[in-house]
Scaffold this motif. Sequence first.
Motif, PDB file in Angstrom:
ATOM      1  N   UNK A  50       6.149  54.897  21.398  1.00 20.17           N
ATOM      2  CA  UNK A  50       5.241  55.788  22.135  1.00 20.17           C
ATOM      3  C   UNK A  50       5.750  57.227  22.103  1.00 20.17           C
ATOM      4  N   UNK A  51       7.035  57.411  22.290  1.00 24.93           N
ATOM      5  CA  UNK A  51       7.600  58.764  22.262  1.00 24.93           C
ATOM      6  C   UNK A  51       7.510  59.374  20.866  1.00 24.93           C
ATOM      7  N   UNK A  52       7.759  58.562  19.853  1.00 25.07           N
ATOM      8  CA  UNK A  52       7.674  59.075  18.481  1.00 25.07           C
ATOM      9  C   UNK A  52       6.242  59.483  18.131  1.00 25.07           C
ATOM     10  N   UNK A  53       5.283  58.759  18.654  1.00 19.85           N
ATOM     11  CA  UNK A  53       3.881  59.109  18.416  1.00 19.85           C
ATOM     12  C   UNK A  53       3.574  60.480  19.015  1.00 19.85           C
ATOM     13  N   UNK A  54       4.052  60.730  20.228  1.00 20.45           N
ATOM     14  CA  UNK A  54       3.842  62.043  20.847  1.00 20.45           C
ATOM     15  C   UNK A  54       4.596  63.131  20.078  1.00 20.45           C
ATOM     16  N   UNK A  55       5.798  62.821  19.627  1.00 22.74           N
ATOM     17  CA  UNK A  55       6.578  63.792  18.863  1.00 22.74           C
ATOM     18  C   UNK A  55       5.849  64.157  17.573  1.00 22.74           C
ATOM     19  N   UNK A  56       5.293  63.161  16.887  1.00 23.38           N
ATOM     20  CA  UNK A  56       4.568  63.410  15.637  1.00 23.38           C
ATOM     21  C   UNK A  56       3.311  64.235  15.865  1.00 23.38           C
ATOM     22  N   UNK A  57       2.694  64.084  17.048  1.00 27.47           N
ATOM     23  CA  UNK A  57       1.455  64.819  17.359  1.00 27.47           C
ATOM     24  C   UNK A  57       1.745  66.141  18.059  1.00 27.47           C
ATOM     25  N   UNK A  58       3.019  66.507  18.154  1.00 20.48           N
ATOM     26  CA  UNK A  58       3.425  67.776  18.777  1.00 20.48           C
ATOM     27  C   UNK A  58       2.965  67.884  20.227  1.00 20.48           C
ATOM     28  N   UNK A  59       2.960  66.763  20.949  1.00 25.06           N
ATOM     29  CA  UNK A  59       2.643  66.801  22.372  1.00 25.06           C
ATOM     30  C   UNK A  59       3.762  67.547  23.106  1.00 25.06           C
ATOM     31  N   UNK A  60       3.449  68.518  23.937  1.00 28.92           N
ATOM     32  CA  UNK A  60       4.499  69.264  24.650  1.00 28.92           C
ATOM     33  C   UNK A  60       5.372  68.324  25.494  1.00 28.92           C
ATOM     34  N   UNK A  61       6.693  68.495  25.457  1.00 24.74           N
ATOM     35  CA  UNK A  61       7.576  67.636  26.249  1.00 24.74           C
ATOM     36  C   UNK A  61       7.275  67.690  27.746  1.00 24.74           C
ATOM     37  N   UNK A  62       6.695  68.806  28.211  1.00 24.74           N
ATOM     38  CA  UNK A  62       6.397  68.948  29.636  1.00 24.74           C
ATOM     39  C   UNK A  62       5.077  68.307  30.035  1.00 24.74           C
ATOM     40  N   UNK A  63       4.369  67.690  29.067  1.00 25.24           N
ATOM     41  CA  UNK A  63       3.087  67.057  29.397  1.00 25.24           C
ATOM     42  C   UNK A  63       3.319  65.853  30.296  1.00 25.24           C
ATOM     43  N   UNK A  64       2.291  65.485  31.053  1.00 23.21           N
ATOM     44  CA  UNK A  64       2.418  64.372  31.999  1.00 23.21           C
ATOM     45  C   UNK A  64       2.724  63.060  31.278  1.00 23.21           C
ATOM     46  N   UNK A  65       2.090  62.839  30.119  1.00 21.61           N
ATOM     47  CA  UNK A  65       2.309  61.586  29.392  1.00 21.61           C
ATOM     48  C   UNK A  65       3.755  61.456  28.916  1.00 21.61           C
ATOM     49  N   UNK A  66       4.282  62.526  28.345  1.00 24.99           N
ATOM     50  CA  UNK A  66       5.649  62.483  27.828  1.00 24.99           C
ATOM     51  C   UNK A  66       6.652  62.388  28.986  1.00 24.99           C
ATOM     52  N   UNK A  67       6.394  63.073  30.061  1.00 26.29           N
ATOM     53  CA  UNK A  67       7.302  63.007  31.203  1.00 26.29           C
ATOM     54  C   UNK A  67       7.339  61.593  31.790  1.00 26.29           C
ATOM     55  N   UNK A  68       6.183  60.908  31.797  1.00 28.07           N
ATOM     56  CA  UNK A  68       6.162  59.525  32.283  1.00 28.07           C
ATOM     57  C   UNK A  68       7.037  58.638  31.397  1.00 28.07           C
ATOM     58  N   UNK A  69       6.978  58.862  30.095  1.00 29.60           N
ATOM     59  CA  UNK A  69       7.813  58.105  29.170  1.00 29.60           C
ATOM     60  C   UNK A  69       9.286  58.474  29.334  1.00 29.60           C
ATOM     61  N   UNK A  70       9.547  59.746  29.602  1.00 32.36           N
ATOM     62  CA  UNK A  70      10.932  60.189  29.813  1.00 32.36           C
ATOM     63  C   UNK A  70      11.531  59.511  31.047  1.00 32.36           C
TER      64      UNK A  70
END
Length: 336
Positions: free
Chosen positions: A264-284
Motif C-alpha cells: 500500500x505504501x509503495x503504491x502511494x509512493x509510485x503515485x507521488x501521494x504527499x507523505x502528509x496526506x491522510x491516507x499515507x499518514x494512516x499507513x505510517x
Amino acid sequence: MLLKIGQLARRSGLSVRALRHYDDIALLTPSARSDNGYRLYDSADVARLYRIQALRRLDLPLTQIQAMLADGGASLPQVVEQQIASLERQIAQASALHGHLRQLQAQLAERHEPSMDNWLAALERMAASARYFTDAELHTLTTRRQQRNGDNAHLTSTLHDLMGRGVKPDSLEAGALAQSWIAALLDDVGGDEAMLMKLYAMNWNEPTLHMLSGVDRTAMQFISHAMAHRRLAIYAAYCSKAEMVLLRQHYVKQTDAWPILICALRDHLARDTPPASADVQALARQWQALSLAKAAGDPALQAKLRHAFEQESELRVGSGIDAPLIAYVREAVQSL
C-alpha cells in the motif's frame, strides 16, 4: 507558379476532397483564386502542406497540427517526446503479446490442443498481471523468466513436500527453501523490490493464480514465516538472549501484516501521494504500531531492530523495503 487543386492533389498524393477539407477548417487556405473561383496554391501553400503531412505522420489530429503551425512549431519537441513514449509503450505491449503467444505456442507443441480450462486460465493470468504491472514491467518479467528457463516448478514441489510432511517454518529446510524462493523471484524482477511486492500482492489477491501456480495464501505464509525465522537468526547478533526470547514470541506474529502494508505504501509512493496526506499518514501509523509490536512493545528493542535492519543487507533483501520507501515513511511519520 500556381497550382490548381487537382494538380496539387496529384503531386502531393492527397485527394481533392482532403484538400477541400483542409480549406474548410482553415488548415490550408489557398493564397489565390482564379477568375472563375478555382483554388490556386503558391509555393508557400505547398511548403505549409509539406509541414502538415510531416506532422500527420506523427498521428496528430488536425486541430493540434493547426495549433502547432500557428505557434511556429514551438510545441514540436514536446510532441516528438510524447510520440516516442507512445511508441515505446506499443513496443512493450507488442513484446508482452509476443511472449504470451510464445507460451501458448509451447503449450500447443507439448500438449497439443490446450483444454478450455487452460485457455481461460492463461487469459485470466494475463488479465491479472495487467492489473498490477505496466507493460514494460510485464516485458521484464517475461524476458527474465525465459532467460532463466524455469517456472519454479521444483521450488513449488519442494514447498508442497515440506508442508505435507509437517515441517515447521523455523526449520533449516524451510529456511533454505524460503531463501531460494525469494532469490528466484528477485531474479524474475531484476532485483526490483517494488516489483517483488507487486508480485506478492497479485499472488495474494488473485484466487485464480492460486490454482495456476499451486501456491495459495497458506503456502505464501509458510514462505514468509520461514524468512522471518531466518531474519531472527541475524538479529541475534544485535540482541540479548532475553530479547531474543521476546522476539521469537512476537516477531513472527506480525509477519503477515507487513507485505500488505508495504504494498500500500509503495503504491502511494509510485503515485507521488504527499507523505502528509491522510491516507499515507494512516499507513505510517500502522507502520509504527507494527514496528513496536514485533519488538514486544519495547522501544529500546525496537531501536535495536531498526539499527540491525540498516546495517545488515540480508535483512532487507526480499523485504520490499528500500531507501526510497524508508525516506517516504520517515517523512510521513514526521508530519503526523
